[in-house]
Scaffold this motif. Structure first.
Motif, PDB file in Angstrom:
ATOM      1  N   HIS A  40       1.029  -1.434  -0.010  1.00  0.00           N
ATOM      2  CA  HIS A  40       0.225   0.045  -0.136  1.00  0.00           C
ATOM      3  C   HIS A  40       1.038   1.231   0.247  1.00  0.00           C
ATOM      4  N   ASP A  96     -10.253   0.976 -13.440  1.00  0.00           N
ATOM      5  CA  ASP A  96      -9.741   0.973 -12.430  1.00  0.00           C
ATOM      6  C   ASP A  96     -10.987   1.388 -11.767  1.00  0.00           C
ATOM      7  N   LEU A 100     -10.893   4.075  -8.164  1.00  0.00           N
ATOM      8  CA  LEU A 100     -10.954   4.524  -7.343  1.00  0.00           C
ATOM      9  C   LEU A 100     -11.926   4.563  -5.855  1.00  0.00           C
ATOM     10  N   VAL A 111     -10.014  -1.989  -7.583  1.00  0.00           N
ATOM     11  CA  VAL A 111      -9.265  -1.179  -6.639  1.00  0.00           C
ATOM     12  C   VAL A 111      -8.185  -0.577  -6.661  1.00  0.00           C
ATOM     13  N   ARG A 112      -7.233   0.590  -7.239  1.00  0.00           N
ATOM     14  CA  ARG A 112      -6.430   0.852  -7.012  1.00  0.00           C
ATOM     15  C   ARG A 112      -5.758   2.390  -5.826  1.00  0.00           C
ATOM     16  N   GLN A 113      -6.995   3.075  -5.917  1.00  0.00           N
ATOM     17  CA  GLN A 113      -7.165   4.512  -5.186  1.00  0.00           C
ATOM     18  C   GLN A 113      -8.272   4.557  -3.604  1.00  0.00           C
ATOM     19  N   VAL A 114      -7.919   4.559  -2.515  1.00  0.00           N
ATOM     20  CA  VAL A 114      -8.363   4.765  -1.565  1.00  0.00           C
ATOM     21  C   VAL A 114      -8.812   6.301  -1.547  1.00  0.00           C
ATOM     22  N   ALA A 117      -9.125  -5.964  -0.301  1.00  0.00           N
ATOM     23  CA  ALA A 117      -8.433  -5.284  -1.129  1.00  0.00           C
ATOM     24  C   ALA A 117      -7.024  -5.913  -1.420  1.00  0.00           C
ATOM     25  N   VAL A 146      -2.734  -1.115  -3.045  1.00  0.00           N
ATOM     26  CA  VAL A 146      -3.928   0.546  -2.560  1.00  0.00           C
ATOM     27  C   VAL A 146      -2.890   1.935  -2.511  1.00  0.00           C
TER      28      VAL A 146
END
Lengths: 248, 270
Positions: B2, B165, B167, B196-199, B234, B237
């Motif tokens: 992460h 992808d 977010l 999911v690549r980003q949160v 996940a 991310v």
């Protein structure tokens, strides 16, 4: 209902907030619709307040927001950039406050300074660059952020006072309209007043003007000695101001 | 692995440029830098020399039935070319109709027609940008009776069809769950978490009848709790605190990132 029709109905609601527009949606949607309408108007109002802080300070929040609300009612934004919406405000001020022309001129000046702030980059000539130029063939051009603005009031003095937290002068009409030059020097937006001859030359410099023509016109207007001296002085000032690019 | 970042906001420019801020990346609002030149672009160039940058858009309007604004895409493409961002993202929402732009992230009905339009628009954007986009779940205040699927089913279908992808804005899930009465855990379970690549993590406010996605407060407990649930499931991310109003000192936001790190499952926390 197609997506296009739904989006058109949603737009009508945002623009008017009318019962007729909201009737296109289910009753349980009403609280949410109010949130979106509030967001729509608040974002436009905030955009105008952030874009015209001097104008806001000059006329006060109540008058400012009254004109802004009239604009929001009359003209929806149509660009992806919220900043573009601000360009409509000076005209709205001129229409709403015809007896106070300094207000629209102050807003126009603010808008011009903002546009210069994010205008195209250019490498301005320095004093060192001038020593390598063949002045017999040199053509002068202005940085791409340069533009001229005609004012009929002391809006520039009002802006300057407000920007430096001084008491602004009372609004006053100028005896004759003045030309302001607005541009960005490195990363700072600037303006200053032009006299008649410099104004004419600046107008031609948009497309490039030969330095020998600058000299010729100054000699014609001021006589040989003063014309040559003025050309040299102005060239120095234009360079110091960061106004010139691409002398070729 | 992460990574952890912050939204880059004006009050913090000096610290990001003058000190080593302990973040793995920063995220900027794309439209703020889709300008011809001047100091904002210069600051972004300087920031990019020091940190990876994610571009987060708010005006692509991927749900517009009228299609995308080509001028907008051209400007974004130029910015992407210059910045070489970590991610390019925008929202599952719409903003514009012909001759009108609301400058808000408006809700979509989750219908087959909307799915077709959204996928076509994302396809056009990804072609123009020559890269995958990240699509963010919105917070919303209105839902539509004509919806034929849930938001998470819609997002899954969008990702499947376009290859984009995701977010995942955990605060937005929570806000919409409260506003529309769905189970946020069911939402997460229905998503393709491997996409999911980003949160995003953010705060919200209680409105008269609804939760409002204001991004003006620290991340609240229910959002942290949902984040812990998400991060356990996940893949790797990029986690980010997104604060847009009432900007606090940078140290406050960094403390929230410490909290985010602390919520990682034990097996990856090291």
């Amino acid at each position: 209902m197609s997506l296009l029709v739904l989006q058109s109905d949603f737009r009508a609601w945002l623009e008017t907030g009318s019962a007729q527009a909201s009737s296109a949606f289910a009753p349980e949607a009403q609280p949410g619709l109010l949130v979106y309408q509030n967001n729509y108007r608040a974002s436009l109002m905030a955009c105008l307040e952030e874009s015209f802080p001097r104008t806001l300070a000059w006329i006060g929040g109540r008058a400012f927001r009254s004109v802004a609300a009239t604009l929001i009612d009359a003209r929806p934004p149509d660009s992806w950039s919220l900043d573009h919406y601000a360009a409509h405000f000076p005209v709205a001020l001129a229409k709403a406050l015809p007896d106070d022309p300094e207000v629209a001129e102050l807003a126009t000046l603010e808008q011009a300074l903002t546009e210069a702030f994010v205008g195209p980059d250019a490498v301005a000539l320095t004093a060192d660059d001038l020593s390598h130029i063949n002045w017999d063939t040199a053509v002068l051009r202005l940085v791409p952020t340069a533009r001229m603005l005609t004012v009929t009031t002391n809006a520039a003095a009002i802006w300057s006072a407000l920007a430096s937290d001084q008491n602004p002068p009372a609004a006053a009409a100028l005896t004759t309209p003045a030309q302001l030059l607005i541009w960005r020097a490195e990363y700072t937006s600037c303006f200053r007043a032009l006299d008649r001859i410099e104004d004419e030359l600046m107008g031609d410099m948009d497309n490039g003007i030969a330095f020998v023509d600058v000299c010729r016109r100054l000699i014609s207007a001021l006589g040989h000695a003063e014309g040559i001296m003025t050309a040299g002085n102005w060239l120095g000032r234009w360079t110091t101001d960061g106004l010139l690019i691409n002398i070729a | 692995m992460h990574s952890f970042g912050l939204g880059l906001r004006k009050p913090h420019y000096t610290e990001f440029l003058g000190t080593e801020v302990p973040v793995d990346f920063v995220e900027v609002i794309s439209e703020n830098f889709m300008i011809d030149g001047g100091r904002p672009r210069d600051i972004l160039r300087q920031v990019r020399e020091r940190y990876p940058v994610a571009l987060h858009g708010v005006s692509m309007s991927i749900g517009s039935a009228q299609g995308l604004d080509r001028g907008y895409l051209a400007r974004l493409r130029a910015l992407v070319g210059e910045i070489e961002p970590l991610f390019v993202s925008d929202h599952l929402s719409w903003s514009s109709t012909p001759g009108f732009n609301s400058h808000d992230l408006l809700p979509l009905p989750y219908t087959a027609e909307a799915l077709s339009i959204v996928c076509a628009n994302i396809g056009q954007a990804q072609d123009a940008l020559s890269r995958n986009m990240l699509i963010e779940n919105p917070s919303s205040y209105v839902s539509f009776a004509q919806s034929e699927m849930t938001e998470w089913e819609f997002l899954r279908a969008v990702s499947d069809r376009t290859g984009c992808d995701l977010l995942l804005d955990v605060n937005n899930i929570y806000v919409s769950a409260v506003n529309h009465g769905f189970d946020p855990v069911a939402y997460v379970a229905g998503l393709p978490l491997d996409r999911v690549r980003q949160v995003h993590l953010a705060g919200h406010s209680q409105g008269e009848n609804l939760l409002i996605d204001t991004h003006d407060k620290p991340v609240p407990a229910p959002v942290w709790s949902l984040f812990a649930h998400v991060i356990e499931r996940a893949g790797p991310v990029a986690v980010m605190i997104e604060r847009d109003d009432n900007i606090p000192p940078l140290t406050d936001l960094l403390a929230e990132l410490v909290m985010a790190r602390a919520l990682l499952p034990r097996k990856v926390a090291a």
